[in-house]
Design a protein around this motif. Structure first.
Motif, PDB file in Angstrom:
ATOM      1  N   CYS A  23      20.929  -6.494   7.412  1.00  0.00           N
ATOM      2  CA  CYS A  23      21.227  -5.078   7.594  1.00  0.00           C
ATOM      3  C   CYS A  23      22.685  -4.721   7.261  1.00  0.00           C
ATOM      4  O   CYS A  23      23.584  -5.550   7.342  1.00  0.00           O
ATOM      5  CB  CYS A  23      20.769  -4.608   8.956  1.00  0.00           C
ATOM      6  SG  CYS A  23      21.990  -4.502  10.200  1.00  0.00           S
ATOM      7  N   PRO A  25      25.234  -2.814   8.587  1.00  0.00           N
ATOM      8  CA  PRO A  25      26.379  -3.044   9.469  1.00  0.00           C
ATOM      9  C   PRO A  25      26.674  -4.522   9.713  1.00  0.00           C
ATOM     10  O   PRO A  25      27.783  -4.868  10.130  1.00  0.00           O
ATOM     11  CB  PRO A  25      26.010  -2.322  10.774  1.00  0.00           C
ATOM     12  CG  PRO A  25      24.601  -1.937  10.663  1.00  0.00           C
ATOM     13  CD  PRO A  25      24.223  -1.953   9.222  1.00  0.00           C
ATOM     14  N   CYS A  48      21.273  -3.523  17.774  1.00  0.00           N
ATOM     15  CA  CYS A  48      21.841  -3.757  16.441  1.00  0.00           C
ATOM     16  C   CYS A  48      23.008  -4.744  16.550  1.00  0.00           C
ATOM     17  O   CYS A  48      23.128  -5.682  15.767  1.00  0.00           O
ATOM     18  CB  CYS A  48      22.324  -2.453  15.820  1.00  0.00           C
ATOM     19  SG  CYS A  48      21.081  -1.163  15.729  1.00  0.00           S
ATOM     20  N   TYR A  51      21.772  -8.326  17.394  1.00  0.00           N
ATOM     21  CA  TYR A  51      21.196  -8.990  16.217  1.00  0.00           C
ATOM     22  C   TYR A  51      22.309  -9.495  15.296  1.00  0.00           C
ATOM     23  O   TYR A  51      22.291 -10.631  14.811  1.00  0.00           O
ATOM     24  CB  TYR A  51      20.263  -7.999  15.514  1.00  0.00           C
ATOM     25  CG  TYR A  51      20.116  -8.145  14.026  1.00  0.00           C
ATOM     26  CD1 TYR A  51      19.422  -9.227  13.479  1.00  0.00           C
ATOM     27  CD2 TYR A  51      20.641  -7.196  13.155  1.00  0.00           C
ATOM     28  CE1 TYR A  51      19.280  -9.350  12.101  1.00  0.00           C
ATOM     29  CE2 TYR A  51      20.505  -7.315  11.787  1.00  0.00           C
ATOM     30  CZ  TYR A  51      19.827  -8.394  11.262  1.00  0.00           C
ATOM     31  OH  TYR A  51      19.691  -8.519   9.906  1.00  0.00           O
ATOM     32  N   THR A 105      25.044   2.880  12.288  1.00  0.00           N
ATOM     33  CA  THR A 105      23.733   2.224  12.216  1.00  0.00           C
ATOM     34  C   THR A 105      22.712   3.237  11.689  1.00  0.00           C
ATOM     35  O   THR A 105      23.025   4.415  11.493  1.00  0.00           O
ATOM     36  CB  THR A 105      23.276   1.775  13.613  1.00  0.00           C
ATOM     37  OG1 THR A 105      23.225   2.946  14.436  1.00  0.00           O
ATOM     38  CG2 THR A 105      24.222   0.754  14.214  1.00  0.00           C
ATOM     39  N   CYS A 106      21.477   2.764  11.554  1.00  0.00           N
ATOM     40  CA  CYS A 106      20.400   3.664  11.103  1.00  0.00           C
ATOM     41  C   CYS A 106      20.322   4.888  12.022  1.00  0.00           C
ATOM     42  O   CYS A 106      20.196   6.022  11.565  1.00  0.00           O
ATOM     43  CB  CYS A 106      19.062   2.936  11.136  1.00  0.00           C
ATOM     44  SG  CYS A 106      19.018   1.480  10.086  1.00  0.00           S
ATOM     45  N   SER A 141      21.388   1.442   7.169  1.00  0.00           N
ATOM     46  CA  SER A 141      20.721   0.240   6.649  1.00  0.00           C
ATOM     47  C   SER A 141      19.475   0.583   5.837  1.00  0.00           C
ATOM     48  O   SER A 141      19.047  -0.212   5.006  1.00  0.00           O
ATOM     49  CB  SER A 141      20.358  -0.686   7.801  1.00  0.00           C
ATOM     50  OG  SER A 141      20.402  -2.009   7.374  1.00  0.00           O
TER      51      SER A 141
HETATM   52  S1  SF4 Z   1      18.202  -0.443  13.344  1.00  0.00           S
HETATM   53 FE1  SF4 Z   1      19.224  -0.424  11.323  1.00  0.00          FE
HETATM   54  S2  SF4 Z   1      21.364  -0.897  11.813  1.00  0.00           S
HETATM   55 FE2  SF4 Z   1      20.171  -1.503  13.617  1.00  0.00          FE
HETATM   56  S3  SF4 Z   1      19.705  -3.684  13.294  1.00  0.00           S
HETATM   57 FE3  SF4 Z   1      17.963  -2.499  12.482  1.00  0.00          FE
HETATM   58  S4  SF4 Z   1      18.434  -2.263  10.293  1.00  0.00           S
HETATM   59 FE4  SF4 Z   1      20.361  -2.838  11.317  1.00  0.00          FE
END
Ligand code: SF4
Length: 463
Positions: A23, A25, A48, A51, A105-106, A141
């Motif tokens: 992703c 970030p 996020c 992860y 983030t998203c 992302s």
């Molecule tokens: S929600 Fe978006 S920013 Fe958050 S971990 Fe998933 S892909 Fe990455």
């Protein structure tokens, strides 16, 4: 009542099964860890940040603190300005950072958060002098991969800090997402060639520390903001990679890389190469260095080059004609494929999770394989797995996420890139320069020999 018009499906729905990308970030966080005294803050939900931390810790085997503004349901509806203020207060109070980089983030992108404006407002609430450097990078992302987040962060850094082009004696080196060991090797090369290099980003220490006698909340090392400010007046930029343009996130419609921006805004000449893996690509890097430094290649590197060529001759019979699948970040795939082409390996599939068109560049850099190489962009590991079962490779080259494909096919995997979760030392794998290529070449040859030895009905001790 009239029937409502039905929405048309544009294409049959196909789910992504284990995407060959990470992703945005996350890429931003790696880049931010390469800035001196910097703590990354993820503006969004806690998961996020968790992860991202998990992935980075597992690969780099270092403590990695990634803060979060910790969105809740309420924040999702009313905005995260208040949460960001609290997060910054906590981070600054506990870590005393020199800089804080806020990556979106998203979720925060979807609700339209204007983080730059929020930072301005938060700073204005107290004496601005008390704040560390604050900056933000837009990393939705759903628009891109970890590489887009990585490159967007570097672009944002130079846009924020390279304000003038007063000449200085430094050169900018933008090495792409390479390992800490690669960055250390690049520092050595540029210093040996008489150039004072600003490596951006430099996580060679922050993500690969020695044992500490005490705990540092913010690890030592990283590119100083002072040096980034000088990047506009540098003698040259050495950008490694061909997929470095940033077109995702807010304010990036220019489709420029950081190096291209420095060239456009400040006239800093960009010496762009692919990742210097293999003799040809490393020769090009040294030629470019020579154009700026005026020096011949130092003897040390002539010797490394000669040893590498000698080993190519020694190992040729093991690698020539072998079939390989390569996957991962687009620039790493391009660099590895060019190197494999150079040593006589037939690349039968090159796959990346990015949406870039790798085909043309692969054809250019892999002349021996140009007609037969199959290219997959925007791919996931299940697609690669299906192709691998059809194409019957002798080995695969990529990160740990493809291990199950090699296991299933009972063939060797040569681990490169990020993430390497199932081995120790992913951060110390060297890929670039004559020395990095040497290590990679030896690993490939030995993986093939080991495979042959393990599967031999008679067994043998000499090769
Ligand atoms: S929600 Fe978006 S920013 Fe958050 S971990 Fe998933 S892909 Fe990455």
């Amino acid at each position: 009542m009239d029937k409502l018009p039905r929405l048309k499906d544009i294409r049959p729905f196909v789910s992504t099964r284990n995407a060959c990308k990470l992703c945005s970030p996350l890429g931003a966080s790696i880049a931010l860890k390469g800035i001196e005294g910097c703590v990354p803050v993820i503006h969004g939900s806690q998961g996020c940040a968790t992860y991202i931390r998990r992935y980075m810790i597992s690969h780099y085997k270092e403590p990695v603190d990634i803060a979060s503004s910790n969105f809740s349901e309420e924040t999702t509806i009313f905005g995260g300005a208040e949460n960001l203020k609290v997060a910054l207060g906590n981070v600054i109070g506990q870590y005393k950072p020199k800089a804080v980089g806020v990556a979106t983030t998203c979720l925060s992108e979807t609700i339209g958060e204007d983080v730059a404006l929020m930072l301005k407002h938060i700073k204005s609430l107290t004496n601005e002098e008390e704040w560390p450097d604050l900056f933000t990078v837009s990393t939705p992302s759903y628009q891109g991969t970890h590489m887009d987040g990585f490159h967007a962060t570097i672009l944002q850094m130079v846009k924020t800090y390279a304000k003038d082009n007063t000449p200085n004696d430094k050169v900018n080196v933008l090495p792409n997402l390479v390992s800490p060991a690669d960055i250390r090797h690049l520092k050595e090369i540029f210093a040996d060639c008489g150039l004072d290099a600003t490596i951006l980003p430099d996580y060679s220490d922050t993500l690969d520390n020695g044992a500490w006698d005490k705990y540092y909340r913010v690890p030592k090392g990283g590119t100083s903001i002072k040096d980034i400010k000088l990047s506009g007046g540098a003698k040259a930029t050495f950008e490694m990679g061909e997929f470095t343009k940033v077109s995702v996130g807010k304010n990036n419609s220019g489709n420029l890389s950081a190096a291209a921006w420095l060239e456009k805004e400040h006239g800093v000449t960009n010496h762009q190469t692919i990742l210097p893996i293999g003799v040809k690509a490393t020769d090009t890097l040294f030629e470019n260095i020579g154009k700026v430094s005026g020096y011949e290649m130092p003897d040390k590197y002539e010797s490394q080059r000669a040893r590498l060529l000698d080993s190519y001759a020694d190992g040729h019979k093991y690698v020539f004609g072998k079939k390989a699948i390569v996957y991962g970040e687009e620039d790493l795939v391009l660099g590895i494929c060019a190197f494999l082409d150079e040593i006589g390996v037939e690349v039968i599939l090159a796959a990346s999770g990015a949406n870039n068109n790798l085909t043309e560049r692969l054809k250019h850099y892999c002349p021996s394989n140009a007609e037969t190489i199959k290219v997959m962009s925007d791919s996931d590991f299940e697609q690669i797995n299906e192709q691998a079962h059809e194409l019957n490779p002798d080995f695969i080259v990529g990160n740990s996420k493809g291990y199950y494909i090699a296991r299933d096919l009972k063939i060797p995997i040569v681990r490169v890139g990020f993430p390497i979760h199932d081995r120790l030392g992913g951060q110390r794998i060297k890929h670039i320069g004559y020395e990095g290529t040497q290590e990679l070449f030896d690993r490939i040859v030995n993986s093939l020999i080991e495979y042959k030895q393990d599967n031999s009905p008679i067994g043998y001790k000499y090769i």
